[in-house]
Write an enzyme that holds these catalytic residues in place. Structure first.
Site, PDB file in Angstrom:
ATOM      1  N   PHE A  24       5.641   2.030   1.809  1.00  0.00           N
ATOM      2  CA  PHE A  24       4.745   1.128   1.080  1.00  0.00           C
ATOM      3  C   PHE A  24       4.409  -0.066   1.956  1.00  0.00           C
ATOM      4  CE2 PHE A  24       3.946  -2.464  -1.809  1.00  0.00           C
ATOM      5  CZ  PHE A  24       2.896  -1.938  -2.550  1.00  0.00           C
ATOM      6  N   GLY A  25       3.117  -0.309   2.165  1.00  0.00           N
ATOM      7  CA  GLY A  25       2.652  -1.464   2.919  1.00  0.00           C
ATOM      8  C   GLY A  25       1.962  -2.455   2.003  1.00  0.00           C
ATOM      9  N   TYR A  26       2.297  -3.725   2.139  1.00  0.00           N
ATOM     10  CA  TYR A  26       1.732  -4.767   1.272  1.00  0.00           C
ATOM     11  C   TYR A  26       1.149  -5.927   2.072  1.00  0.00           C
ATOM     12  CZ  TYR A  26       6.239  -6.808   2.410  1.00  0.00           C
ATOM     13  OH  TYR A  26       7.320  -7.291   3.086  1.00  0.00           O
ATOM     14  N   GLY A  27       1.285  -5.893   3.399  1.00  0.00           N
ATOM     15  CA  GLY A  27       0.759  -6.938   4.284  1.00  0.00           C
ATOM     16  C   GLY A  27      -0.134  -6.307   5.327  1.00  0.00           C
ATOM     17  N   SER A  28       0.181  -6.562   6.597  1.00  0.00           N
ATOM     18  CA  SER A  28      -0.671  -6.034   7.670  1.00  0.00           C
ATOM     19  C   SER A  28      -0.652  -4.512   7.746  1.00  0.00           C
ATOM     20  CB  SER A  28      -0.271  -6.634   9.018  1.00  0.00           C
ATOM     21  OG  SER A  28       1.048  -6.253   9.356  1.00  0.00           O
ATOM     22  N   GLU A  99       8.086  -4.330  12.901  1.00  0.00           N
ATOM     23  CA  GLU A  99       8.582  -5.126  11.769  1.00  0.00           C
ATOM     24  C   GLU A  99       9.954  -5.741  12.051  1.00  0.00           C
ATOM     25  OE1 GLU A  99       6.547  -5.579   9.121  1.00  0.00           O
ATOM     26  OE2 GLU A  99       5.083  -4.331  10.157  1.00  0.00           O
TER      27      GLU A  99
END
Length: 191
Positions: A24-28, A99
């Site tokens: 799950f990606g929520y930023g870049s 990350e």
């Protein structure tokens, strides 16, 4: 916890016998997809809120002048919209480096826009990492973002691209949009 989390992440999950993992990606990760994926779908996770509370001295700032990037903060009832990617476990070799600045991989349940659900992983920078900056007023966060520049470019690009990507996903992230508004005001008053 040390800011560099590469080695720590590589001991957190065992991918033996696993062909693919949801991430799950929520930023870049929403807009800078520099990794191969098998599938991607808009998704949400519950109980987490996106916040510009993590320092970035490796991508969007320097150790002397860190930028600010997003992490997730536990918040009952919150829903965080983002993008889910089904990836081969080998992709984490790259993502753990990308990350590395305080982010750890955690398990999460994601709900896809079609109502389906899957277990997957999400990178979260927790309060106990050295680069965590914590809460600040939107205008102060915007000011710090406006001044930060790192190896991945200006911190303003990160904020503006994230806000644009969230709008494209149909997300109403009040926190991100408030900082974006303050940043635009600050930039226009400097002209």
């Amino acid at each position: 916890m040390a800011a560099n989390t590469i080695d720590h992440n590589r001991t957190r999950q065992n991918f033996e016998g696993i062909d693919s993992v949801w991430l799950f990606g929520y930023g870049s990760l929403i807009y800078k997809v520099d990794f191969p994926f098998l599938e991607q779908k808009p998704a949400t996770i519950r109980g987490w809120a996106r916040r510009f509370w993590q320092g970035s001295h490796d991508h969007r700032g320097t150790p002397e002048a860190p930028g600010r990037v997003v992490t997730l903060i536990e918040q009952p009832g919150a829903v965080c919209k983002g993008m889910a990617f089904r990836v081969a476990p080998s992709v984490f070799e790259h993502l753990d480096v990308r990350e590395k600045n305080g982010y750890l991989r955690f398990s999460t349940t994601m709900t896809f826009d079609d109502g389906g659900q899957a277990e997957g992983l999400v990178y979260i920078a927790t309060e106990d990492n050295e680069a965590f900056l914590g809460e600040a007023p939107p205008a102060d966060i915007a000011r710090q973002i406006a001044q930060a520049l790192g190896p991945s470019g200006p911190n303003t690009d990160y904020l503006l691209r994230l806000a644009e990507s969230l709008r494209e996903l149909g997300d109403q992230c009040d926190h991100t949009f408030a900082i974006e508004s303050c940043l635009k005001e600050q930039l226009s008053s400097e002209r």
